[in-house]
Design an enzyme around this catalytic site. Structure first.
Site, PDB file in Angstrom:
ATOM      1  CE  LYS A 157      -3.781  -0.035   0.085  1.00  9.90           C
ATOM      2  NZ  LYS A 157      -4.721  -0.482  -0.933  1.00  9.90           N
TER       3      LYS A 157
ATOM      4  N   PRO B  76      -7.911   5.252   4.792  1.00 11.07           N
ATOM      5  CG  PRO B  76      -9.209   3.352   3.913  1.00 11.07           C
ATOM      6  CD  PRO B  76      -8.005   4.474   3.601  1.00 11.07           C
TER       7      PRO B  76
END
Length: 342
Positions: A162, A187
């Protein structure tokens, strides 16, 4: 004039489906990608649980992040792209590179197609794993959008993927993005109403507690309701202040697992009768980690404060999420109503 088309990648995903619901409710027309045409009916059924009969306002395109084919068709005529499709834990990944390369290449593939189709803005669903992982305990808290995970620290392959894939996206925009705009959403653990048995990885936390796991490790996490996360994606898609920015998505402050358990016990009555609020000692978790893969992934996170702030999203975009307690309770109630927990 017809409402514009928005592409949402990875339409079988929990966050993607709630984004589709939010977009359709706002009058947009939506195109979404799936890797197999056989899953279209499943997605439509999940959307019905969320209160939406999509009809012809929703189109499906079969596209794979590992292949250039069909991404031009997916982006054609779209004003915006919400890109959240990403490799997730499947058991097939044997090496770190098996996580990182598909995530990086997938982001670049979507961004190139969006640029070439003259899309106005891409909203990338990144993760807290690109912000607050790998840092020493002494590193300042709460984390904010200026932070990036420290890949020289103890970072799991998924979190590394990520981090590197989001960095690759920003580098692409700077080097060869042309007029394409980018915003990123990061998030924390995503809760909220499940639409079926294929729910978010984070919802397993609530499932495990309701099913009577032995106790709560000393794990700290932020939480956000998926409906608020979808709203934030729409704000980042259209708000002028979101161009070139990343936004952490968290409701309130982070929580320890024992506090999550207490919320369930307080609000869910008999359904939460199996929930244990007992805190597991760290030595026991580390001992279990020797043979239990789930505990092994938790061990590096013991006693680590993962607090971050969504002040930027609130200030710049006017985002106002539900409380973390509401997100936890909404998750549990949806699991009960769908018959996914006893």
């Amino acid at each position: 004039m017809s409402e514009p088309w928005v592409l949402v990648t990875g339409g079988t995903g929990f966050i993607a489906q709630h984004c589709i619901i939010a977009l359709l409710n706002e009058g947009y027309r939506v195109r979404t990608t799936i890797r197999s045409a056989t899953r279209e009916n499943e997605v439509r059924d999940y959307l019905k649980v969320g209160g939406v009969e999509a009809g012809e306002r929703l189109q499906f395109v079969v596209a794979d992040l590992a292949d250039d084919a069909d991404w031009a068709q997916a982006c054609e005529g779209c004003c915006y792209v919400l890109h959240g499709a990403s490799p997730t834990p499947s058991g097939d990944q044997q090496r770190e590179e098996d996580w990182v390369r598909p995530a990086v290449d997938g982001n670049l593939r979507v961004l190139r197609a969006a640029r070439d189709a003259r899309v106005k803005r891409v909203v990338l669903t990144s993760a807290f794993g690109a912000v607050g992982v790998g840092h020493s305990p002494e590193y300042r808290r709460p984390f904010d959008e200026t932070d990036w995970s420290d890949l020289s620290g103890n970072v799991a392959p998924y979190q590394k993927s990520k981090t590197l894939s989001e960095r690759a996206a920003w580098d692409f925009i700077e080097r060869e993005g042309g007029d394409l705009e980018l915003s990123a959403i990061n998030p924390v653990a995503v809760l909220g109403p499940a639409l079926g048995a294929d729910y978010s990885h984070s919802i397993r936390i609530i499932v495990s507690l309701l099913q009577g796991q032995a106790g709560c490790p000393r794990i700290n996490s932020g939480f956000v309701d998926v409906r608020d996360l979808a709203d934030l994606h729409l704000l980042a898609m259209t708000h002028s202040a979101a161009k070139g920015e990343r936004f952490l998505a968290i409701a309130g402050e982070s929580m320890w697992m024992t506090d999550v358990a207490k919320v369930l016990r307080h609000h869910m009555g008999e359904v939460a009768s199996k929930v244990s609020t007992r805190e597991l000692p760290n030595w026991l978790v580390r001992l279990a980690a020797r043979s239990n893969p789930n505990m092994k992934s938790m061990a590096p996170l013991l006693d680590v404060n993962m607090n971050c702030t969504s002040e930027k999203a609130r200030r710049l975009l006017g985002w106002s999420p539900r409380s973390r307690e509401e997100a936890i309770v909404a998750t549990a109630r949806s699991l009960v109503s769908l018959g996914l927990v006893g």
